[in-house]
Enzyme design. Structure first.
Site, PDB file in Angstrom:
ATOM      1  N   ASP B  47      -4.758 -10.815  42.957  1.00 49.07           N
ATOM      2  CA  ASP B  47      -5.775 -11.815  43.685  1.00 49.07           C
ATOM      3  C   ASP B  47      -5.388 -11.882  45.037  1.00 49.07           C
ATOM      4  OD1 ASP B  47      -7.580 -14.325  43.287  1.00 49.07           O
ATOM      5  OD2 ASP B  47      -5.672 -15.346  44.375  1.00 49.07           O
ATOM      6  N   GLU B 119      -8.624  -7.416  39.415  1.00 51.06           N
ATOM      7  CA  GLU B 119      -7.533  -7.853  40.281  1.00 51.06           C
ATOM      8  C   GLU B 119      -6.111  -7.370  39.834  1.00 51.06           C
ATOM      9  OE1 GLU B 119      -9.638 -12.002  42.091  1.00 51.06           O
ATOM     10  OE2 GLU B 119      -8.076 -12.296  40.145  1.00 51.06           O
TER      11      GLU B 119
END
Lengths: 227, 227
Positions: B47, B119
């Site tokens: 992320d 992610e």
């Protein structure tokens, strides 16, 4: 602007000093001049650089911490108050260029303004020297900020969290039932159904009853969060 | 797990395949086994990697966009729905390892689960190949997602935003008064005072009345936001 001392403190000698100057230029100053860029774009960039470097280092330092713990450690390290403290340590409050109004208003002391300038400075190092240079600077500055492993913040397990959410939403608690087992004895799997107060049911499978309950609770939580 | 096609798609050949395997392991699967790590820590890392790479590229692509615009472009690109779409494009939904309960519940189709796996995959590339490898992968994947410059999202100026906030908080509007000018004719500075409905006053200085008003409004907004 004499920034030699600042560049010594962060162990980065700028090839392009204009990046550093921009990092130290508050919008209130730019607003009083023509053709000067303020530090808001660099702050946007530096915020992301800081987040990645702290995330990576947390990931490496705490190999057994789970995601929730890493998130909390990171928030603690990069909160405005901490960053403003670092900015003061680097004497950014003395270097930053402010407009007259902001100066009169005491902007030079404001945590938010100093934290922004600190992030902008990191963005400037990143632009000037690349990721590795920014990473070195950041890790040095934060060296003493990491909590000891034993002090890692606790995060709640899924079952406790579902309990709380259900209590809040429905004034009632979820019910867990062991609905079956499968597989051979030495690698037996347990199935647990959790039923929410409104009737939705989720099945968790795990290598122990406890893990199956956690898994069922996780699914229940995700369902409620997505609703 | 056959991941050759996936590795081709992201143009990254893993030196340490275990990172890739972990990225493709949902917690519901790890829960049914012993000693297998799930992808939640990698998602935490990925992320932040994604955020920095998108921030940097936005910064470079749109040299005249201000911070608010860059933030909005980034949110648009990294929102869950977009990432889930990318995950499907890479056939992550077919590669990911799910637990039985989650599988029955339709987890393989869920945007949130797919976005998380995407992610985690980026976190795995970062760990395996470093920042530059992750950056290359991300920029390639997002190549066609950037808005044309003319389509940059508009963000409201400070004066309009202060107007809105004051209306909402006090049912009244701020008042601007030109309180003075200073400096020689060719670099004249204007001073504008804004008074909030409750009486707080902020002075903005700028090279035009408009800029001075904007600066005064910015200080008023920051005051109200910090209260």
């Amino acid at each position: 602007m004499d920034t030699a001392e600042l560049q010594d403190c962060i162990h980065h000698r700028f090839a392009q000093v204009k990046f550093l100057e921009t990092a130290l230029t508050h919008s209130s100053f730019a607003n009083e001049q023509s053709g000067i860029e303020d530090n808001e774009r660099l702050e946007f960039l530096g915020d992301a650089v800081l987040e990645l470097c702290i995330s990576e280092e947390g990931f490496r330092r705490y190999p057994s911490a789970h995601e929730g713990q890493l998130t909390r450690i990171r928030s603690q390290l990069v909160k405005e108050q901490s960053l403003a403290g670092m900015a003061r340590g680097l004497k950014l409050d003395q270097c930053i260029r402010l407009g007259r109004g902001e100066e009169l208003q005491g902007g030079r002391e404001r945590d938010a303004l100093l934290a922004d300038a600190f992030e902008a400075l990191l963005g400037a190092v990143f632009l000037d020297g690349g990721f590795e240079a920014a990473r070195r600077t950041i890790l040095e500055l934060f060296e003493d900020e990491w909590p000891a492993r034993a002090m890692l913040p606790e995060t709640k397990d899924y079952k406790s969290r579902l309990q709380e959410v259900a209590q809040e939403l429905f004034r009632d608690r979820p019910v867990y039932v062991l609905s079956g087992t499968s597989g051979p004895e030495h690698e037996k799997l347990f199935e647990v159904d959790v039923t929410l107060p409104r009737g939705e049911r989720f099945r968790g499978v795990g290598s122990s009853v406890k893990r199956a309950e956690q898994e069922a609770a996780r699914m229940g939580l995700e369902f409620l969060e997505e609703e």
